[in-house]
Design an enzyme around this catalytic site. Sequence first.
Site, mmCIF file in Angstrom:
data_model
loop_
_atom_site.group_PDB
_atom_site.id
_atom_site.type_symbol
_atom_site.label_atom_id
_atom_site.label_comp_id
_atom_site.label_asym_id
_atom_site.label_seq_id
_atom_site.Cartn_x
_atom_site.Cartn_y
_atom_site.Cartn_z
ATOM 1 N N HIS A 146 -48.018 15.905 -3.023
ATOM 2 C CA HIS A 146 -48.382 15.027 -1.904
ATOM 3 C C HIS A 146 -47.179 14.228 -1.425
ATOM 4 O O HIS A 146 -46.322 13.839 -2.212
ATOM 5 C CB HIS A 146 -49.556 14.113 -2.251
ATOM 6 C CG HIS A 146 -49.290 13.086 -3.304
ATOM 7 N ND1 HIS A 146 -48.862 11.822 -3.000
ATOM 8 C CD2 HIS A 146 -49.417 13.117 -4.655
ATOM 9 C CE1 HIS A 146 -48.743 11.113 -4.121
ATOM 10 N NE2 HIS A 146 -49.068 11.879 -5.141
ATOM 11 N N ASP A 205 -44.147 8.768 -7.639
ATOM 12 C CA ASP A 205 -45.438 9.219 -7.096
ATOM 13 C C ASP A 205 -45.408 9.194 -5.568
ATOM 14 O O ASP A 205 -45.761 8.204 -4.975
ATOM 15 C CB ASP A 205 -46.537 8.312 -7.656
ATOM 16 C CG ASP A 205 -47.938 8.804 -7.329
ATOM 17 O OD1 ASP A 205 -48.081 9.922 -6.828
ATOM 18 O OD2 ASP A 205 -48.903 8.045 -7.578
ATOM 19 N N GLU A 218 -53.151 12.117 -0.052
ATOM 20 C CA GLU A 218 -53.672 12.391 -1.408
ATOM 21 C C GLU A 218 -54.212 11.139 -2.058
ATOM 22 O O GLU A 218 -55.249 11.144 -2.743
ATOM 23 C CB GLU A 218 -52.545 12.983 -2.285
ATOM 24 C CG GLU A 218 -52.994 13.441 -3.667
ATOM 25 C CD GLU A 218 -52.836 12.406 -4.773
ATOM 26 O OE1 GLU A 218 -53.235 12.686 -5.907
ATOM 27 O OE2 GLU A 218 -52.332 11.289 -4.491
ATOM 28 N N GLU A 219 -53.487 10.024 -1.827
ATOM 29 C CA GLU A 219 -53.777 8.776 -2.550
ATOM 30 C C GLU A 219 -55.112 8.149 -2.171
ATOM 31 O O GLU A 219 -55.535 7.169 -2.772
ATOM 32 C CB GLU A 219 -52.653 7.760 -2.303
ATOM 33 C CG GLU A 219 -51.279 8.204 -2.791
ATOM 34 C CD GLU A 219 -51.123 8.164 -4.305
ATOM 35 O OE1 GLU A 219 -52.139 8.016 -5.008
ATOM 36 O OE2 GLU A 219 -49.983 8.289 -4.774
ATOM 37 N N ASP A 238 -46.778 16.806 -8.939
ATOM 38 C CA ASP A 238 -47.093 15.412 -8.640
ATOM 39 C C ASP A 238 -46.556 14.565 -9.796
ATOM 40 O O ASP A 238 -47.191 14.495 -10.853
ATOM 41 C CB ASP A 238 -48.614 15.226 -8.469
ATOM 42 C CG ASP A 238 -48.966 13.807 -8.038
ATOM 43 O OD1 ASP A 238 -48.039 12.982 -7.876
ATOM 44 O OD2 ASP A 238 -50.171 13.523 -7.866
ATOM 45 N N HIS A 257 -47.947 3.239 -7.567
ATOM 46 C CA HIS A 257 -48.828 2.532 -6.621
ATOM 47 C C HIS A 257 -48.439 1.059 -6.434
ATOM 48 O O HIS A 257 -49.254 0.259 -6.005
ATOM 49 C CB HIS A 257 -50.305 2.612 -7.058
ATOM 50 C CG HIS A 257 -50.782 4.027 -7.249
ATOM 51 N ND1 HIS A 257 -51.921 4.347 -7.951
ATOM 52 C CD2 HIS A 257 -50.272 5.201 -6.820
ATOM 53 C CE1 HIS A 257 -52.081 5.664 -7.953
ATOM 54 N NE2 HIS A 257 -51.090 6.207 -7.276
HETATM 55 N N1 BES Z 1 -49.894 11.088 -9.121
HETATM 56 C C1 BES Z 1 -51.192 10.535 -9.255
HETATM 57 C C2 BES Z 1 -52.006 11.247 -10.324
HETATM 58 C C3 BES Z 1 -51.694 10.879 -11.744
HETATM 59 C C4 BES Z 1 -51.292 9.605 -12.098
HETATM 60 C C5 BES Z 1 -51.895 11.845 -12.699
HETATM 61 C C6 BES Z 1 -51.027 9.313 -13.426
HETATM 62 C C7 BES Z 1 -51.655 11.543 -14.025
HETATM 63 C C8 BES Z 1 -51.219 10.275 -14.387
HETATM 64 C C9 BES Z 1 -51.946 10.626 -7.940
HETATM 65 O O1 BES Z 1 -51.128 10.358 -6.839
HETATM 66 C C10 BES Z 1 -53.029 9.589 -7.922
HETATM 67 O O2 BES Z 1 -52.738 8.434 -7.880
HETATM 68 N N2 BES Z 1 -54.267 10.016 -7.970
HETATM 69 C C11 BES Z 1 -55.365 9.110 -7.930
HETATM 70 C C12 BES Z 1 -56.587 9.878 -7.598
HETATM 71 C C13 BES Z 1 -56.704 10.205 -6.144
HETATM 72 C C14 BES Z 1 -57.789 11.228 -5.955
HETATM 73 C C15 BES Z 1 -57.008 8.976 -5.324
HETATM 74 C C16 BES Z 1 -55.541 8.454 -9.290
HETATM 75 O O3 BES Z 1 -55.038 8.952 -10.297
HETATM 76 O O4 BES Z 1 -56.188 7.414 -9.338
HETATM 77 ZN ZN ZN Z 2 -50.791 8.221 -6.833
#
Ligand code: BES
Ligand code: ZN
Length: 379
Positions: free
Chosen positions: A190, A211, A245-246, A273, A349
């Site tokens: 993303h 990220d 994605e976020e 990612d 984040h």
């Molecule tokens: N890169 C993260 C996913 C992640 C974070 C995987 C830490 C493993 C460890 C991704 O950008 C993210 O923040 N995903 C969200 C979910 C999304 C569907 C809103 C999350 O993890 O809360």
């Molecule tokens: Zn993220």
Amino acid sequence: MKFISVFAIAVAFLSSQAQAHIAQPEAAELTQLRLIDRGDGSAPRWMPLGQALEYSQKSHGEGRCGGFMDLTGQKPLLESISPKVEYFRLSLEDRPLTQAEYLSSALPLIDMSRVRSTVEALSSNKNRYYKSTHGAKAASWIADQFKGMARNRADVTVELYKHSWEQPSVIATIAGQGPHKNEIVVIGGHLDSINQSGFGNREMVAPGADDNASGIATLMEVYQVILQSGFRPDRTLAFMGYAGEEVGLLGSQDIANAYRNTKKSVVAVMQLDMTGFPGAGNQVVFMTDNVSPELTKFSQKLMDTYVKVRWSTDRCGYACSDHASWTRAGYASVMPFEATMSTDNKAIHSTQDLISKLDFNHASAFARLGLSFMAELSK
Ligand code: BES
Ligand code: ZN
């Protein structure tokens, strides 16, 4: 009761659809009802976007993730090829590795100083939020980089893939040649970022170096080396930067579902990612949920053969990134990750997701894995 709740859902759905194209105040965005699937086995539920994001943020603060897929407005997938799309599957079980010679000359072309510069450029945007001008600008910048690297190549196409919000996704393809040219191998990640201390604020600082500038920069390097080495694939190679994605895997869902509904033969998808933070030392961690076990096993073989860096496995526990969109649409995906869930980068984040926390030697394992993956599966 049942009638009332169905009615309420219908009204919520219609009003969220009607509002989708109107620029809204930030607060209204948070109260808008969205159809949220947490990807943990429980049924999708309608809830305000703010509630879904709050859940995700709280989980990260507790050192675990709480992601979700925003299914609002997604068309149902074609029933005829649900739930599995067998004819898209490559037989991976005893697939021989054939690209050792090519890779012995191509792998040394990977240049991590280029990856560092790309992360620097991407993370110097104020943010890459899906509903901000900064986020849209970053997508155009990535598309321009893809174009710049492919000058004089008639087999390369670069597309800004439009969605219902400001930020487009970016797709660069290197066309395959011969009988397998309609089969597609994808590497993606993303391109958006978010500052979760202020949802919806288009002007919050969110460098998103790890990220996920790290994943985008890594897959751009794979693309660069493939072009620079004069490699000509049999299958079509697609390099994707997903928008939004976020906020619930929005961009990747749009793309994966559109591909599925037009029966595109995507044979394999690698998700990059977060590739730069060595939370558990120099190892690649394969997530085992919402992925294809066969493609994961195949990728582990690539680790042992070409990358020669330690690997292990872990679980996200929910639909944590864009690989889940492809899996849900019936395609085979794999998710190699920088660390274990308990040792991941706690600064994501926030304003502190900075390049200074990244290790580009660590990221190089993902570049080598990505290049091996694209080369081997393209033939
Ligand atoms: N890169 C993260 C996913 C992640 C974070 C995987 C830490 C493993 C460890 C991704 O950008 C993210 O923040 N995903 C969200 C979910 C999304 C569907 C809103 C999350 O993890 O809360
Ligand atoms: Zn993220």
